[in-house]
Write a protein that holds these residues in place. Structure first.
Motif, short mmCIF file in Angstrom:
data_model
loop_
_atom_site.label_atom_id
_atom_site.label_comp_id
_atom_site.label_asym_id
_atom_site.label_seq_id
_atom_site.Cartn_x
_atom_site.Cartn_y
_atom_site.Cartn_z
N LEU A 237 0.83 -1.21 0.00
CA LEU A 237 0.00 0.00 0.00
C LEU A 237 0.86 1.25 0.00
CD1 LEU A 237 -2.81 -1.03 2.51
CD2 LEU A 237 -3.05 -0.68 0.05
N PHE A 238 1.98 1.20 0.72
CA PHE A 238 2.90 2.34 0.71
C PHE A 238 3.49 2.55 -0.68
CE2 PHE A 238 7.32 3.75 0.80
CZ PHE A 238 7.14 5.03 1.29
N ASP A 239 3.90 1.45 -1.34
CA ASP A 239 4.44 1.58 -2.70
C ASP A 239 3.43 2.23 -3.64
OD1 ASP A 239 6.84 0.43 -2.00
OD2 ASP A 239 6.27 -1.60 -2.61
N ALA A 240 2.13 1.99 -3.39
CA ALA A 240 1.09 2.52 -4.26
C ALA A 240 0.67 3.94 -3.89
CB ALA A 240 -0.13 1.60 -4.25
N PHE A 241 0.53 4.22 -2.60
CA PHE A 241 -0.07 5.48 -2.17
C PHE A 241 0.89 6.43 -1.47
CE2 PHE A 241 -3.67 2.40 -2.02
CZ PHE A 241 -4.38 2.93 -3.09
N GLY A 242 2.04 5.92 -0.98
CA GLY A 242 2.94 6.78 -0.25
C GLY A 242 2.42 7.09 1.15
N PRO B 293 5.47 2.24 6.55
CA PRO B 293 5.74 3.38 5.68
C PRO B 293 6.85 4.29 6.21
CG PRO B 293 3.39 3.04 5.84
CD PRO B 293 4.02 2.09 6.83
N ALA B 294 6.93 4.45 7.54
CA ALA B 294 7.99 5.27 8.11
C ALA B 294 9.37 4.67 7.82
CB ALA B 294 7.79 5.43 9.62
N LEU B 295 9.46 3.34 7.82
CA LEU B 295 10.72 2.70 7.45
C LEU B 295 10.98 2.80 5.95
CD1 LEU B 295 10.66 -0.64 9.52
CD2 LEU B 295 12.03 1.39 9.97
N SER B 296 9.97 2.51 5.15
CA SER B 296 10.15 2.44 3.71
C SER B 296 10.46 3.80 3.10
CB SER B 296 8.90 1.85 3.05
OG SER B 296 8.67 0.53 3.50
N VAL B 297 9.86 4.87 3.63
CA VAL B 297 10.09 6.19 3.04
C VAL B 297 11.53 6.64 3.20
CG1 VAL B 297 9.56 7.64 5.07
CG2 VAL B 297 8.98 8.44 2.76
N ILE B 298 12.24 6.08 4.20
CA ILE B 298 13.65 6.44 4.38
C ILE B 298 14.46 6.03 3.16
CG2 ILE B 298 15.71 5.99 5.79
CD1 ILE B 298 13.59 7.75 7.13
N THR B 299 14.10 4.92 2.51
CA THR B 299 14.86 4.46 1.34
C THR B 299 14.64 5.38 0.14
OG1 THR B 299 13.08 2.98 0.57
CG2 THR B 299 14.66 2.08 2.14
N HIS B 300 13.62 6.23 0.17
CA HIS B 300 13.43 7.22 -0.88
C HIS B 300 14.47 8.33 -0.79
CE1 HIS B 300 8.90 6.34 -1.77
NE2 HIS B 300 9.62 5.24 -1.66
N TRP B 301 14.95 8.58 0.43
CA TRP B 301 15.83 9.72 0.68
C TRP B 301 17.29 9.34 0.91
CZ3 TRP B 301 13.98 14.48 -0.14
CH2 TRP B 301 12.59 14.65 -0.14
N PHE B 302 17.54 8.08 1.26
CA PHE B 302 18.91 7.67 1.61
C PHE B 302 19.25 6.35 0.94
CE2 PHE B 302 17.46 10.35 5.04
CZ PHE B 302 18.55 11.19 5.29
#
Length: 431
Positions: free
Chosen positions: A98-103, A151-160
């Motif tokens: 769901l995070f991959d789809a909606f952020g 999502p809090a873990l996964s979004v970190i890989t967007h930035w680092f």
């Protein structure tokens, strides 16, 4: 101009054209910047408010067994904590996709609303009505938490990318901080204001942290279409032998790693009785776990994430046998709590970082979720099985628990080493 010079010029022109035509990924992680670190701040507050509450269950458990749910078997009370981790991990399989789809835009505030509502409802539960704790604390809270924590873990890989282990370590250090703050809050507030207002105080803190996180966490990559239900659970990840071996190692370790967090307080009472320090054994463990989740993560970015996680899991088992097993006095159990908190920290930090390292970036959320869904069954079984060894709260029965914990950790370490060698067979390679 000679034919040779023409050929050289044409070759250089061709190489220049190839170089200039290589596409630049506009969504590549910048490994820093104001918004990147604001996202880390928000994600850390989510970790504090979700897994931090789960890490504090030992304090709830002690109060339930002593007072609020004293009519029930201790194993049944311990199952509240086991189901907490199970629900949080299991729904991670759906949360990642769901995070991959909606952020995070909608998932973070919805998660905050559900988790804070669950704890407000927990504050209204009645003594000796254990089904109410199961519904609010074990199930509802963690359904909400899983759609914020992952999502809090996964979004970190967007930035680092290069610094992802360190950034993830900060987020998971927030979870350890919750395991310090909330038990101490309960210890001080329960005798003064009672269970209801003590829990409401936690609920207000959770709500405040989520409000900040909603405005600071930003996604860097565009959303993608939601996959069919049959593909939300990413079982294809197990076709990668590195991922399969890593998941097996993490599963065996999750069977054991929570036992000291759940039982260190009871062990202290069994060996040297009630004391002023006993309520602080769990906060001590969580305090050193903050350093264990951040400092080794910095080292992991330099020497290899798989290398550090293998050493960490093996060190946990060594400390179980060498320090916890022979411990009887108050000072040694404090030493064990401090050491174990530190050496267990890298396991939690580096699991998502290792998955990130061996996964396509567009599948990171789904693969992290699938890993934690797999681990949910180990989390559900691990601490209740450990509790079976403690037929009575004597040192001899606790030693059986310690052997069980240490052996499973060694098995987990063996699988993790196999995954590391599958990535690179060179002994001193950075993996």
């Amino acid at each position: 101009m000679s034919d040779v010079e023409k050929q050289v010029n044409e070759k250089e022109s061709s190489q220049h054209q190839i170089i200039t035509e290589v596409p630049i990924d506009p969504y590549a992680p910048p490994d820093g910047g104001l918004q990147a670190w604001l996202t880390v701040l928000g994600a850390t507050l989510v970790g504090f408010s979700t897994f931090g509450v789960v890490n504090a269950f030992g304090a709830f458990s002690d109060f339930y067994k002593r007072d609020y749910l004293s009519n029930y078997d201790p194993t049944l009370i311990s199952m509240i904590g086991a189901i907490q981790v199970f629900v949080l991990y299991f729904f991670g399989a759906f949360s990642g996709s769901l995070f991959d789809a909606f952020g995070p835009t909608y998932m973070i505030p919805i998660s905050g609303a559900v988790t804070s509502f669950a704890f407000f409802m927990l504050s209204l539960t009645k003594p000796q009505q254990i089904y109410q704790q199961y519904l609010t604390q074990a199930i509802l809270f963690n359904i909400g938490a899983t759609f914020g924590f992952f999502p809090a873990l996964s979004v970190i890989t967007h930035w680092f990318k290069r610094k992802s282990a360190y950034a993830l370590g900060c987020v998971l250090a927030g979870a350890s901080a919750g395991g310090i703050v909330f038990p101490i809050m309960l210890d001080h507030l329960l005798p003064r204001v009672g269970f209801g207002w003590a829990v409401r105080a936690i609920a207000f803190i959770v709500l405040g942290c989520y409000i900040i996180a909603t405005f600071t966490i930003k996604s860097r990559r565009p959303p993608k279409p939601l996959p069919p239900l049959s593909r939300i659970i990413n079982l294809t990840a197990f076709r990668d032998p590195r991922y399969a071996l890593f998941a097996a190692g993490a599963f065996f370790n999750i069977l054991s790693v929570f036992n000291p967090f759940f039982y260190v307080g009871l062990y202290g009472v069994a060996t040297h009785g009630e004391s002023k320090i006993t309520p602080y054994l769990l906060p001590i463990m969580n305090a050193t776990s903050i350093f264990g989740r951040v400092l080794p993560a910095i080292l992991a970015d330099r020497v290899g994430r798989f290398n550090v996680i293998c050493v960490s899991v093996l060190a946990c088992s060594i400390i179980d046998f060498a320090v916890w097993y022979p411990t009887t006095g108050e000072a040694p159990i404090i030493v064990f709590a401090a050491l174990y908190g530190f050496v267990s920290g890298p396991f939690f930090t580096l699991m998502p970082a290792c998955v990130n390292q061996i996964s396509p970036v567009e599948q990171v959320g789904g693969r992290i979720g699938m890993l934690f869904a797999t681990l949910s069954f180990g989390a559900l079984a691990g601490t209740p099985i450990g509790g079976v060894f403690i037929k009575t709260q004597t040192r001899e029965h606790f030693q059986s628990l310690i052997i069980y914990t240490g052996v499973l950790g060694i098995v987990g370490a063996a699988f993790l080493v196999a995954a590391r060698l599958k990535c690179d067979r060179r002994l001193f390679a950075k993996v």
